[in-house]
Design a protein around this motif. Structure first.
Motif, PDB file in Angstrom:
ATOM      1  N   LEU A 283      67.266  31.315  66.118  1.00 53.10           N
ATOM      2  CA  LEU A 283      67.139  32.128  67.326  1.00 53.10           C
ATOM      3  C   LEU A 283      68.478  32.165  68.034  1.00 53.10           C
ATOM      4  CD1 LEU A 283      65.443  33.656  69.473  1.00 53.10           C
ATOM      5  CD2 LEU A 283      64.979  31.424  70.515  1.00 53.10           C
ATOM      6  N   VAL A 284      68.959  33.374  68.349  1.00 54.37           N
ATOM      7  CA  VAL A 284      70.208  33.570  69.085  1.00 54.37           C
ATOM      8  C   VAL A 284      69.858  34.248  70.404  1.00 54.37           C
ATOM      9  CG1 VAL A 284      72.518  34.565  69.074  1.00 54.37           C
ATOM     10  CG2 VAL A 284      71.476  33.830  66.922  1.00 54.37           C
ATOM     11  N   THR A 285      70.039  33.550  71.507  1.00 52.19           N
ATOM     12  CA  THR A 285      69.722  34.101  72.822  1.00 52.19           C
ATOM     13  C   THR A 285      71.002  34.369  73.594  1.00 52.19           C
ATOM     14  OG1 THR A 285      69.522  31.884  73.786  1.00 52.19           O
ATOM     15  CG2 THR A 285      67.518  32.883  72.905  1.00 52.19           C
ATOM     16  N   LYS A 292      75.450  38.914  70.440  1.00 55.36           N
ATOM     17  CA  LYS A 292      74.296  38.515  69.618  1.00 55.36           C
ATOM     18  C   LYS A 292      74.249  39.328  68.329  1.00 55.36           C
ATOM     19  CE  LYS A 292      71.351  39.558  72.776  1.00 55.36           C
ATOM     20  NZ  LYS A 292      72.356  40.075  73.702  1.00 55.36           N
ATOM     21  N   THR A 293      74.428  40.652  68.445  1.00 57.24           N
ATOM     22  CA  THR A 293      74.419  41.507  67.259  1.00 57.24           C
ATOM     23  C   THR A 293      75.571  41.162  66.330  1.00 57.24           C
ATOM     24  OG1 THR A 293      73.385  43.295  68.531  1.00 57.24           O
ATOM     25  CG2 THR A 293      74.455  43.892  66.466  1.00 57.24           C
ATOM     26  N   THR A 294      76.721  40.850  66.909  1.00 56.71           N
ATOM     27  CA  THR A 294      77.879  40.489  66.093  1.00 56.71           C
ATOM     28  C   THR A 294      77.610  39.226  65.291  1.00 56.71           C
ATOM     29  OG1 THR A 294      79.349  41.485  67.741  1.00 56.71           O
ATOM     30  CG2 THR A 294      80.327  39.948  66.168  1.00 56.71           C
ATOM     31  N   LEU A 295      76.999  38.235  65.915  1.00 51.01           N
ATOM     32  CA  LEU A 295      76.711  36.985  65.224  1.00 51.01           C
ATOM     33  C   LEU A 295      75.680  37.192  64.109  1.00 51.01           C
ATOM     34  CD1 LEU A 295      77.933  34.196  65.755  1.00 51.01           C
ATOM     35  CD2 LEU A 295      75.821  33.577  66.927  1.00 51.01           C
ATOM     36  N   SER A 296      74.659  38.010  64.391  1.00 50.51           N
ATOM     37  CA  SER A 296      73.661  38.282  63.356  1.00 50.51           C
ATOM     38  C   SER A 296      74.243  39.172  62.261  1.00 50.51           C
ATOM     39  CB  SER A 296      72.430  38.938  63.979  1.00 50.51           C
ATOM     40  OG  SER A 296      72.764  40.126  64.668  1.00 50.51           O
ATOM     41  N   GLY A 297      75.153  40.078  62.617  1.00 50.62           N
ATOM     42  CA  GLY A 297      75.815  40.903  61.610  1.00 50.62           C
ATOM     43  C   GLY A 297      76.709  40.087  60.693  1.00 50.62           C
ATOM     44  N   ALA A 298      77.356  39.073  61.248  1.00 50.77           N
ATOM     45  CA  ALA A 298      78.177  38.181  60.420  1.00 50.77           C
ATOM     46  C   ALA A 298      77.310  37.445  59.403  1.00 50.77           C
ATOM     47  CB  ALA A 298      78.926  37.188  61.309  1.00 50.77           C
ATOM     48  N   PHE A 299      76.120  37.041  59.832  1.00 55.57           N
ATOM     49  CA  PHE A 299      75.200  36.376  58.904  1.00 55.57           C
ATOM     50  C   PHE A 299      74.755  37.327  57.798  1.00 55.57           C
ATOM     51  CE2 PHE A 299      70.669  35.806  57.855  1.00 55.57           C
ATOM     52  CZ  PHE A 299      70.747  34.606  57.163  1.00 55.57           C
TER      53      PHE A 299
END
Length: 583
Positions: A283-285, A292-299
């Motif tokens: 979970l990224v809050t 947040k989108t950048t961190l999930s996009g990196a994943f």
């Protein structure tokens, strides 16, 4: 186990699979074979679609021809409406594996005297024998029964139909409209006794709450078989009905993996002790704009780089915008989309309740064979449903992903205006998430900088530091931690401290180098002085030795001279000594 095998085979063969994803799991195999099932629901609840999907699956996949008796709509309209589902009805009709009977009462019908269903059933029997039908559907039976004069006549014809189905051993479905208010689903009287007469009764409900459409079904009864009694959400998708059974499925402990998968940010992996666990929920809050989108996009990019199929669901932006925005920080997803490794879905293609979101996401993930799933942000479900429903859906999402071994990354948007803290996420899924990463803003010296911290990460010795998240053309990284007076420094203050430390380090290095030069000079001077002193010491030692020898020689000469003088002067002691020495 062997003695139970015949009973198990008999139990499975006593059911006719519907081909409806999830429903066969709820009913432990399908509808009761050679018996009658009642579908009850209001307008738009999906009764006709469910019954037609049951027939199409039987004719196409189970080699069981079927008959559809339409009392409300014409067969031509039903076939046209069902064409988009891809069941191939036209081909089944041409092969005579499916038959449509139009039995709609005409609008200008003037009833004169009594009538019954005997003539229609006789025609159906001949048709069933000719095509060896095994399944049959009577759609909207209440329409034709409404023409009968009294409840007794209606009850008589219902029993006639039921006995006819049992005698021919046909697996039958009867659909009927529901009445009452929108909070209850009750079959219109005087047909309520049908729910007691049939072997299986399924209630379909279609309601609207806060402008959002909800569809649910519940198996009310099923004679001779166990079934899930709870209400299950469903939606009407491209292939027909899809039922979500995660809420009712018996919990199975997922396989626990010790494998680590990269987060896409190398320094974040270090903070986590090696990355996320395979099959974990992350979970990224954070507030809007905290990356947040950048961190999930990196994943997602790291997963695709490993060759793992990934599903990225965006509720905030169009997929092309997400790809463009992530490319600006060095995350290129377009090549993975083109290769088919990454599938991106925008909120424009998914609409409805949180239940609809969950079912569609699960369907897309299964079709894509996804091993990694990103939902950005999952807090959208909170806006599309009430608190209880959204929370239940989020919990079931995590349970499902764990059961499938899918690594799940969800973002949750916090509202700055509502004064929520990191623990105040609209969806309290933080208690179920394995890893919780919180992104925040830190305002210092007139700057707003992004901070990242790990609130929790089960099973890992994770860092407790707040690190600055830096976005640049080169990618995403985390800065080293700098503190002053117990406060974390970011942005310009961090840069100034880095520069001050660098200048101080350079000055200290120069001073140390100068000191070394001076010490080397002094050491050399001392060595020269020591050499000179050693030489002077040797000279003094030689001089001393010469002085000693000279003194000893002089003293010897003086002693010999005195002796000679005495001899020359005739010293008595010398003469006496001489005489005494004679023989």
């Amino acid at each position: 186990m062997e003695p139970n095998q015949p009973a198990q085979v008999a139990k499975e063969s006593s059911k006719a699979p519907t081909g409806i994803a999830g429903f066969d799991e709820i009913t432990r195999g399908g509808l009761p074979r050679a018996r009658t099932t009642l579908l009850v629901g209001g307008p738009g609840s999906g009764k006709t679609i469910m019954a037609l999907q049951f027939l199409a699956h039987g004719a196409r996949d189970c080699k069981e021809p079927g008959i559809f008796v339409a009392f409300e709509e014409s067969s031509r309209r039903i076939e046209a409406n069902a064409e988009s589902f891809g069941w191939g009805l036209a081909d089944l009709l041409r092969k005579k594996e499916l038959f449509f009977l139009d039995a709609q009462p005409k609008s200008d019908l003037v009833q004169a005297g009594d009538f019954d269903l005997g003539g229609m059933l006789a025609a159906l029997e001949a048709q069933a024998q000719a095509m060896r039908a095994r399944r049959i559907v009577f759609d909207a039976l209440d329409v034709v029964l409404a023409l009968l004069p009294d409840p007794a006549a209606k009850r008589r014809e219902i029993y006639r139909l039921h006995e006819w189905l049992l005698a021919r051993e046909l697996t039958g479905i009867i659909t009927a409209k529901a009445g009452g208010d929108e909070n209850s689903v009750v079959i219109q009287q005087p047909f309520g006794f049908m729910q007691f007469m049939v072997d299986c009764a399924v209630i379909l409900d279609h309601s609207v709450a806060l402008g959002v459409s909800y569809r649910n079904l519940r198996v009310q009864k099923y004679r001779g078989s166990g079934f899930d009694e709870n209400e299950s959400p469903f939606l009407i998708g491209n292939g027909g009905l899809v039922v979500d059974v995660a809420r009712t499925r018996v919990h199975v402990h997922p396989k626990v993996s010790n494998e680590r998968v990269p987060s896409g940010v190398e320094r974040l992996d270090t903070m986590l002790g090696g990355g996320y666990y395979r099959g974990a929920s992350i979970l990224v809050t954070g507030y809007s704009g905290t990356a947040k989108t950048t961190l999930s996009g990196a994943f997602a990019g790291a997963a695709c780089q490993r060759g793992e199929h990934t599903l990225f669901v965006s509720f905030d932006s169009d997929c092309n915008e997400v790809i463009r925005n992530l490319a600006s920080v060095g995350i290129g997803l377009d090549r993975y989309v083109k290769s088919g490794c990454l599938r991106m879905i925008s909120a424009r293609s998914i609409a409805g309740s949180a239940e609809s979101y969950l079912v569609r996401i699960k369907t897309e993930a299964e079709e894509h064979g996804a091993r990694c799933l990103v939902i950005d942000p999952v807090s959208t479900w909170y806006k599309s449903s009430n608190d209880t429903t959204a929370q239940s859906v989020a919990d079931r999402l995590i349970d499902w992903s764990k059961g499938e071994g899918i690594t799940l990354v969800c973002t949750s948007l916090l509202d700055e205006m509502s004064n929520r803290t990191e623990s105040g996420s609209p969806l309290q899924i933080s208690t179920l998430a394995d890893t919780w990463i919180h992104l925040s803003y830190l305002v210092q010296a007139g700057e707003r900088n992004r901070g990242l911290s790990i609130v929790k990460s089960r099973g890992t010795a994770h860092s407790n530091q707040v690190r600055e998240l830096i976005l640049s053309d080169a990618g995403v990284t985390l800065a080293d931690t700098y503190t002053a007076g117990g406060e974390v420094l970011m942005g310009t203050l961090r840069w100034e401290k880095e520069r001050a430390e660098r200048v101080a380090s350079e000055a200290a290095e120069a001073a140390a180098k100068l000191k070394r030069v001076k010490l080397d000079a002094e050491e050399a001077e001392l060595k020269v002085r020591m050499k000179s002193l050693e030489t002077e010491l040797v000279a003094k030692q030689v001089e001393k030795a010469l002085l000693v020898r000279s003194t000893q020689s002089h003293e010897g000469e003086l002693s010999r001279g005195r002796t000679q003088m005495k001899e020359l002067r005739g010293d008595d002691e010398t003469i006496a000594g001489g005489k005494a020495s004679q023989p």
